[in-house]
Write a protein that holds these residues in place. Structure first.
Motif, PDB file in Angstrom:
ATOM      1  N   GLU A   1      59.969-132.916 -20.821  1.00 44.60           N
ATOM      2  CA  GLU A   1      61.005-133.777 -20.255  1.00 44.60           C
ATOM      3  C   GLU A   1      60.431-134.971 -19.496  1.00 44.60           C
ATOM      4  O   GLU A   1      60.873-136.100 -19.665  1.00 44.60           O
ATOM      5  CB  GLU A   1      61.905-132.960 -19.317  1.00 44.60           C
ATOM      6  N   CYS A   2      59.419-134.708 -18.629  1.00 40.71           N
ATOM      7  CA  CYS A   2      58.906-135.789 -17.781  1.00 40.71           C
ATOM      8  C   CYS A   2      57.418-136.008 -17.907  1.00 40.71           C
ATOM      9  O   CYS A   2      56.866-136.932 -17.303  1.00 40.71           O
ATOM     10  CB  CYS A   2      59.273-135.531 -16.320  1.00 40.71           C
ATOM     11  N   GLY A   3      56.733-135.160 -18.678  1.00 38.77           N
ATOM     12  CA  GLY A   3      55.297-135.313 -18.848  1.00 38.77           C
ATOM     13  C   GLY A   3      54.471-134.730 -17.722  1.00 38.77           C
ATOM     14  O   GLY A   3      53.245-134.873 -17.696  1.00 38.77           O
ATOM     15  N   GLY A   4      55.131-134.049 -16.784  1.00 34.24           N
ATOM     16  CA  GLY A   4      54.430-133.481 -15.641  1.00 34.24           C
ATOM     17  C   GLY A   4      53.577-132.281 -16.013  1.00 34.24           C
ATOM     18  O   GLY A   4      53.680-131.718 -17.115  1.00 34.24           O
ATOM     19  N   GLU A   5      52.738-131.879 -15.073  1.00 38.83           N
ATOM     20  CA  GLU A   5      51.847-130.741 -15.286  1.00 38.83           C
ATOM     21  C   GLU A   5      52.632-129.439 -15.214  1.00 38.83           C
ATOM     22  O   GLU A   5      53.546-129.286 -14.402  1.00 38.83           O
ATOM     23  CB  GLU A   5      50.746-130.741 -14.227  1.00 38.83           C
ATOM     24  N   LEU A   6      52.267-128.481 -16.077  1.00 39.69           N
ATOM     25  CA  LEU A   6      52.944-127.188 -16.120  1.00 39.69           C
ATOM     26  C   LEU A   6      52.142-126.132 -15.374  1.00 39.69           C
ATOM     27  O   LEU A   6      50.912-126.204 -15.296  1.00 39.69           O
ATOM     28  CB  LEU A   6      53.151-126.745 -17.571  1.00 39.69           C
ATOM     29  N   THR A   7      52.860-125.150 -14.832  1.00 43.44           N
ATOM     30  CA  THR A   7      52.201-124.028 -14.156  1.00 43.44           C
ATOM     31  C   THR A   7      51.557-123.105 -15.185  1.00 43.44           C
ATOM     32  O   THR A   7      51.790-123.218 -16.398  1.00 43.44           O
ATOM     33  CB  THR A   7      53.213-123.218 -13.332  1.00 43.44           C
ATOM     34  N   GLU A   8      50.764-122.166 -14.703  1.00 44.12           N
ATOM     35  CA  GLU A   8      50.236-121.111 -15.562  1.00 44.12           C
ATOM     36  C   GLU A   8      51.392-120.254 -16.087  1.00 44.12           C
ATOM     37  O   GLU A   8      52.393-120.046 -15.400  1.00 44.12           O
ATOM     38  CB  GLU A   8      49.257-120.235 -14.784  1.00 44.12           C
ATOM     39  N   SER A   9      51.233-119.751 -17.285  1.00 43.55           N
ATOM     40  CA  SER A   9      52.266-118.913 -17.894  1.00 43.55           C
ATOM     41  C   SER A   9      52.357-117.560 -17.191  1.00 43.55           C
ATOM     42  O   SER A   9      51.351-116.995 -16.775  1.00 43.55           O
ATOM     43  CB  SER A   9      51.950-118.704 -19.374  1.00 43.55           C
TER      44      SER A   9
ATOM     45  N   SER B   1      59.991-109.342 -22.588  1.00 39.98           N
ATOM     46  CA  SER B   1      59.750-110.504 -21.743  1.00 39.98           C
ATOM     47  C   SER B   1      59.316-111.689 -22.581  1.00 39.98           C
ATOM     48  O   SER B   1      58.871-111.545 -23.715  1.00 39.98           O
ATOM     49  CB  SER B   1      58.687-110.185 -20.690  1.00 39.98           C
ATOM     50  N   ASP B   2      59.464-112.867 -22.000  1.00 41.49           N
ATOM     51  CA  ASP B   2      59.018-114.123 -22.608  1.00 41.49           C
ATOM     52  C   ASP B   2      58.047-114.821 -21.671  1.00 41.49           C
ATOM     53  O   ASP B   2      58.125-114.656 -20.442  1.00 41.49           O
ATOM     54  CB  ASP B   2      60.219-115.054 -22.863  1.00 41.49           C
ATOM     55  N   PRO B   3      57.127-115.632 -22.226  1.00 42.81           N
ATOM     56  CA  PRO B   3      56.197-116.384 -21.374  1.00 42.81           C
ATOM     57  C   PRO B   3      56.895-117.587 -20.740  1.00 42.81           C
ATOM     58  O   PRO B   3      57.433-118.444 -21.434  1.00 42.81           O
ATOM     59  CB  PRO B   3      55.103-116.823 -22.357  1.00 42.81           C
ATOM     60  N   LEU B   4      56.905-117.637 -19.411  1.00 47.78           N
ATOM     61  CA  LEU B   4      57.627-118.659 -18.657  1.00 47.78           C
ATOM     62  C   LEU B   4      56.649-119.623 -17.994  1.00 47.78           C
ATOM     63  O   LEU B   4      55.649-119.206 -17.394  1.00 47.78           O
ATOM     64  CB  LEU B   4      58.487-117.987 -17.593  1.00 47.78           C
ATOM     65  N   VAL B   5      56.937-120.934 -18.088  1.00 51.15           N
ATOM     66  CA  VAL B   5      56.181-121.954 -17.357  1.00 51.15           C
ATOM     67  C   VAL B   5      57.165-122.866 -16.636  1.00 51.15           C
ATOM     68  O   VAL B   5      58.294-123.051 -17.074  1.00 51.15           O
ATOM     69  CB  VAL B   5      55.264-122.790 -18.285  1.00 51.15           C
ATOM     70  N   ASP B   6      56.705-123.433 -15.509  1.00 57.26           N
ATOM     71  CA  ASP B   6      57.515-124.374 -14.735  1.00 57.26           C
ATOM     72  C   ASP B   6      56.821-125.729 -14.703  1.00 57.26           C
ATOM     73  O   ASP B   6      55.580-125.807 -14.696  1.00 57.26           O
ATOM     74  CB  ASP B   6      57.684-123.883 -13.294  1.00 57.26           C
ATOM     75  N   CYS B   7      57.623-126.781 -14.666  1.00 61.59           N
ATOM     76  CA  CYS B   7      57.070-128.126 -14.468  1.00 61.59           C
ATOM     77  C   CYS B   7      56.901-128.361 -12.968  1.00 61.59           C
ATOM     78  O   CYS B   7      57.856-128.218 -12.206  1.00 61.59           O
ATOM     79  CB  CYS B   7      57.982-129.182 -15.081  1.00 61.59           C
ATOM     80  N   LYS B   8      55.694-128.742 -12.562  1.00 69.65           N
ATOM     81  CA  LYS B   8      55.422-128.972 -11.141  1.00 69.65           C
ATOM     82  C   LYS B   8      56.127-130.219 -10.624  1.00 69.65           C
ATOM     83  O   LYS B   8      56.355-130.347  -9.422  1.00 69.65           O
ATOM     84  CB  LYS B   8      53.920-129.099 -10.915  1.00 69.65           C
ATOM     85  N   LYS B   9      56.526-131.105 -11.536  1.00 67.52           N
ATOM     86  CA  LYS B   9      57.139-132.365 -11.121  1.00 67.52           C
ATOM     87  C   LYS B   9      58.665-132.286 -11.090  1.00 67.52           C
ATOM     88  O   LYS B   9      59.287-132.495 -10.048  1.00 67.52           O
ATOM     89  CB  LYS B   9      56.682-133.488 -12.049  1.00 67.52           C
ATOM     90  N   CYS B  10      59.297-131.948 -12.247  1.00 65.52           N
ATOM     91  CA  CYS B  10      60.765-131.946 -12.309  1.00 65.52           C
ATOM     92  C   CYS B  10      61.371-130.566 -12.089  1.00 65.52           C
ATOM     93  O   CYS B  10      62.580-130.418 -12.034  1.00 65.52           O
ATOM     94  CB  CYS B  10      61.252-132.521 -13.642  1.00 65.52           C
ATOM     95  N   LYS B  11      60.506-129.526 -11.983  1.00 58.76           N
ATOM     96  CA  LYS B  11      60.900-128.157 -11.652  1.00 58.76           C
ATOM     97  C   LYS B  11      61.664-127.441 -12.762  1.00 58.76           C
ATOM     98  O   LYS B  11      62.201-126.349 -12.542  1.00 58.76           O
ATOM     99  CB  LYS B  11      61.750-128.111 -10.364  1.00 58.76           C
ATOM    100  N   ARG B  12      61.729-128.035 -13.946  1.00 59.01           N
ATOM    101  CA  ARG B  12      62.420-127.360 -15.050  1.00 59.01           C
ATOM    102  C   ARG B  12      61.558-126.239 -15.589  1.00 59.01           C
ATOM    103  O   ARG B  12      60.332-126.256 -15.475  1.00 59.01           O
ATOM    104  CB  ARG B  12      62.755-128.356 -16.164  1.00 59.01           C
ATOM    105  N   ARG B  13      62.226-125.241 -16.215  1.00 52.60           N
ATOM    106  CA  ARG B  13      61.529-124.068 -16.755  1.00 52.60           C
ATOM    107  C   ARG B  13      61.616-124.062 -18.275  1.00 52.60           C
ATOM    108  O   ARG B  13      62.622-124.468 -18.852  1.00 52.60           O
ATOM    109  CB  ARG B  13      62.133-122.779 -16.192  1.00 52.60           C
ATOM    110  N   PHE B  14      60.563-123.542 -18.898  1.00 55.08           N
ATOM    111  CA  PHE B  14      60.482-123.524 -20.355  1.00 55.08           C
ATOM    112  C   PHE B  14      59.810-122.245 -20.825  1.00 55.08           C
ATOM    113  O   PHE B  14      59.010-121.642 -20.094  1.00 55.08           O
ATOM    114  CB  PHE B  14      59.664-124.724 -20.872  1.00 55.08           C
TER     115      PHE B  14
END
Length: 436
Positions: free
Chosen positions: A112-120, A86-99
């Protein structure tokens, strides 16, 4: 040095000339999935054949196999993939992209947009599917995330059927599937890809020397097929980046337009895999050595290369822009088309003679016949797809059965009798070095 512009040009050439297409393009495409076109499938096939020849046919202690993509679910529990792949996944609360969190310089802000990220949270990379008519947990199987485990579970089968003696290897080329969070860079990182993998079984205590052997053997393979030495390097893994099963590991890295990235890993996997499968399957996977009259579980050296990554690297490395042309300086053994045959004119018997030559050459290697546009444009088309040799029929051919042979890289032309054409091309195409 990173140069995204070159990557864009290679991607454009691949689409324009039939190397690689976006999968399901007429429906808008499917992210990170690619189709190999008429030329791309030949190039990739040639890369795989060159690999197979070097690790199987040219050695007397490596055997081939082709294991099933679908395997018993317990295989992936034994290997650790169900629990730990598995890999650690976070989502952007603003643009909804995943990293992937471990790929972010700033763990708190979206790149991408500087938005806040979710918990990993941990995201398992294996694709699930169902075997049988009922979709319940009892029928869950996985699309294999690597080809290695198909080799380990066949260890005893190969020992018994081939009377294999240590050290020996099992080689396989096959598809693997990983539900990557952030695929990209064209065909470099995709969710469906092809591996070229060897598991080389050795006696414990000899593993260090065999790791040294295979890291040099595999590095030199890329040079053998024309890759630029200055764009290749061997990088040893730091202790904190080693996989849990690895005693040591080296990566063959290539300097892509987007930076240095892995082509192949050569790892000392110790006896981890066979020990795990022995524990989970309750089968005895030890090896009996006649000389010492002892049983033990072999160590494993694993050279694991990406067929898609290697194909992309050969494409990028061979791409060259000159004053009047773009040329792929592919090694002749990798080139999709080995020779193109041109009639200078579409009259006076030129097409018929050129087609006669095509029929003579085609049983021996892949050729193309082309009678459209000027001879100069036809040369440029073949240069751009990496064809090593072009053969032209002209008025003199009709008089004395001689043809002009043009070499791609130097653009030098020689005139030879038709009777000597096939022997000359076979000799040059089978040479280890690229033409001067």
């Amino acid at each position: 040095m990173a140069n995204p512009e070159i990557m864009d040009k290679v991607v454009s050439l691949c689409k324009r000339r039939g190397f690689i297409f976006q999968s399901s393009e007429i429906y808008g495409g499917l992210n990170s999935c690619w189709d190999y076109g008429p030329l791309g499938v030949e190039l990739k096939r040639n890369v795989k054949e060159a690999w197979w020849r070097s690790v199987v046919y040219e050695r007397d202690n490596v055997y081939g196999q082709d294991a099933s993509i679908l395997m018993h679910p317990e295989v992936w529990r034994a290997s650790g993939h169900v629990e730990g792949f598995s890999d650690p996944l976070v989502d952007c609360k603003k643009c909804k992209r995943r990293f992937r969190e471990d790929h972010l310089a700033d763990k708190s802000k979206c790149p991408e947009c500087g938005g806040e990220l979710t918990e990993s949270r941990q995201f398992n990379l294996m694709f699930k599917t169902f075997m049988g008519p009922i979709e319940d947990t009892a029928s869950v199987v996985y699309m294999r995330p690597e080809t290695a485990q198909g080799i380990f579970v066949n260890f005893l089968n190969v020992v018994n059927t081939m009377r294999a003696k240590l050290p020996f290897g099992i080689a396989q080329i096959g598809k693997a599937f990983r539900n990557e969070i952030t695929p990209g860079n064209f065909t470099f990182r995709t969710r469906e890809f092809e591996q070229m993998e060897i598991e080389f079984f050795v006696k414990p205590g000899t593993d260090d020397e065999w790791l040294e052997f295979w890291k040099n053997e595999r590095f030199n393979w890329y040079l053998r097929y024309g890759m630029t030495k200055e764009r290749l390097r061997l990088r040893q893994h730091d202790k904190d980046e080693l996989a849990h099963y690895a005693k040591d590991c080296y990566d063959v890295e290539y300097e892509f337009p987007f930076g240095w990235s892995e082509l192949e890993g050569i790892a000392n996997r110790t006896d981890f895999d066979l020990t795990q499968h022995q524990t989970f399957s309750k089968k005895n996977l030890t090896y009996f050595e006649e000389e010492s009259k002892s049983r033990f579980i072999p160590y494993v050296i694993e050279p694991s290369a990406g067929a898609d990554r290697s194909t992309l690297a050969f494409l990028v490395d061979s791409y060259c822009e000159e004053e009047e042309r773009v040329v792929l300086r592919l090694h002749p053994k990798l080139a999709p088309i080995k020779a193109a045959i041109f009639p200078l004119m579409r009259k006076d018997g030129h097409p018929e003679k050129a087609q006669e030559i095509e029929r003579m050459l085609r049983p021996h290697f892949n050729v193309e016949y082309d009678e459209t546009a000027s001879i100069g444009k036809r040369y440029r088309r073949q240069d751009e797809i990496g064809t090593p040799y072009c053969v032209t029929v002209d008025n003199e051919t009709m008089e004395n059965d001689t043809v002009t042979v043009r070499e791609r890289d130097s653009m030098e032309q020689v005139r030879i009798p038709m009777s000597g054409l096939l022997p000359m091309l076979l000799e040059r195409l089978n040479a280890e070095k690229k033409p001067a």
